[in-house]
Design an enzyme around this catalytic site. Sequence first.
Site, short mmCIF file in Angstrom:
data_model
loop_
_atom_site.label_atom_id
_atom_site.label_comp_id
_atom_site.label_asym_id
_atom_site.label_seq_id
_atom_site.Cartn_x
_atom_site.Cartn_y
_atom_site.Cartn_z
N GLU A 66 -15.98 7.34 3.86
CA GLU A 66 -16.16 6.68 5.16
C GLU A 66 -16.16 7.74 6.25
O GLU A 66 -15.40 8.71 6.19
CB GLU A 66 -15.05 5.67 5.47
CG GLU A 66 -15.04 4.42 4.64
CD GLU A 66 -13.90 3.48 5.04
OE1 GLU A 66 -13.40 3.58 6.20
OE2 GLU A 66 -13.51 2.65 4.21
N GLU B 245 -7.88 3.51 1.05
CA GLU B 245 -6.87 3.86 2.06
C GLU B 245 -5.49 3.29 1.78
O GLU B 245 -4.96 2.46 2.53
CB GLU B 245 -7.34 3.43 3.45
CG GLU B 245 -8.55 4.20 3.92
CD GLU B 245 -8.92 3.95 5.37
OE1 GLU B 245 -9.68 4.75 5.93
OE2 GLU B 245 -8.45 2.94 5.95
#
Length: 459
Positions: free
Chosen positions: A362, A170
Amino acid sequence: MTRQQSEEGFPEGFLWGAAAASYQIEGAAREDGKGPSVWDMFCRKPDAVWNGQTGDVACDHYHRYQEDVALMRDIGLRAYRLSTSWPRVLPEGTGAVNERGLAFYDRLVDALLEAGVEPHITLFHWDFPLALYHKGGWLNRDSADWFAEYTSVVVRKLGDRVKDWMTLNEPQVFAGAGHYEGRHAPGDRLRFAEVLRVCHHVLLAHGKSVQAIRAASPGRSNVYYAPVAQVKYPATSSPEDLEAARAATWSVNARTTWTNTWWMDPVFFGRYPEDGLRLFANELPEVRSGDMEIIAQPVDFCGVNVYWGVPVRAGANGAAEVVPHPVGHPITAFEWSVTPECLYWGPRFFYERYKRPIVITENGLSTRDWISLDGKVHDPQRIDFMARHLIELRRAIAEGAVVNGYFHWSILDNFEWAHGYKHRFGLVFVDYPTGRRVLKDSAHWYRELIASNGATLGG
């Protein structure tokens, strides 16, 4: 890379996993030679983290990893996405290797393999070495070489057993929340021009890390990274709304790090998106000859973290307009909208654009869990959330998106960054004062789903 489709709608050999990150679960913040990270520093800032909480102990996974691996085996996980801690391996970020820290991951990988769980390692999940932050951190172009050096150390140690590697987790978040908004470590609020410099160096670090993985691996490796997907999905089935959603998913139309193409087009296409170059024209970082070739090192998969999506429709001029959710629309404990459609449109759009097999690195939610009087942890919302999202993922696969795996976030309740221990994302409940673990109802549900390769999903 297309796999044989099973009758249940998921490919044979589909990778059912769960994920966690070093700072969020390991604890042992100052043990066995580990150096401090920017998160160790940030947690000491007044009012930076909820209730002044830290990752000093967290889930104590560093000492209890064998118990945690046994739980993964009991759940039937086929894969576990972990991250290695850069300052645990290299306390100063470069130079001397901390062999005791590296040995922890050596033991962990062996335990996972013995339990039949494939380790998938993320090399950076936000715990940047504090010593390197003091040398300029990601603002320093040398950060790409620092990261490549660290990558080489880890892959040389573990690459004989680990075949699946992710470079960075991320980048939108640690660049934006950490360097522009100031609400994550290191807590900076830089000008946007400096933030774009951070972004470019992070992308360079990704490319050099891919090179380092390829060079240090003794055999075949799968390499990718895990940006967080910003999914826009059509509010209706009209072709106009579909085109508006697709265009919005791939647009750069605000001075923000929260985009897809700024982080992914350089990796997959070797160039920054034109709309972003126009919008940021007066703030662009230095891009040297050869930079884009380094960033665009070939990767094997398209990894994306997907938590929610935003419904849009075509406005009067065809441009996307956000469609507000109706009053009472479901939200998680994090107050994120529950939008299962994101796990259909996200994989579909990302596979369509980048033409690499998708891995959902995720997906999950925060709920307010506790141990009930019967000694169990009942989390029906998590089961319902997973089922709804996986039904949508199955639909994406059925309609042609190649998806190789799904990692639920997360295996354990853990330290949720600036929110401390307020949020519980785990399949496994953690009683932090005692360290006790309890499988939630969702873990038992997931076990059955994995054993059936999705056949118990229904829908």
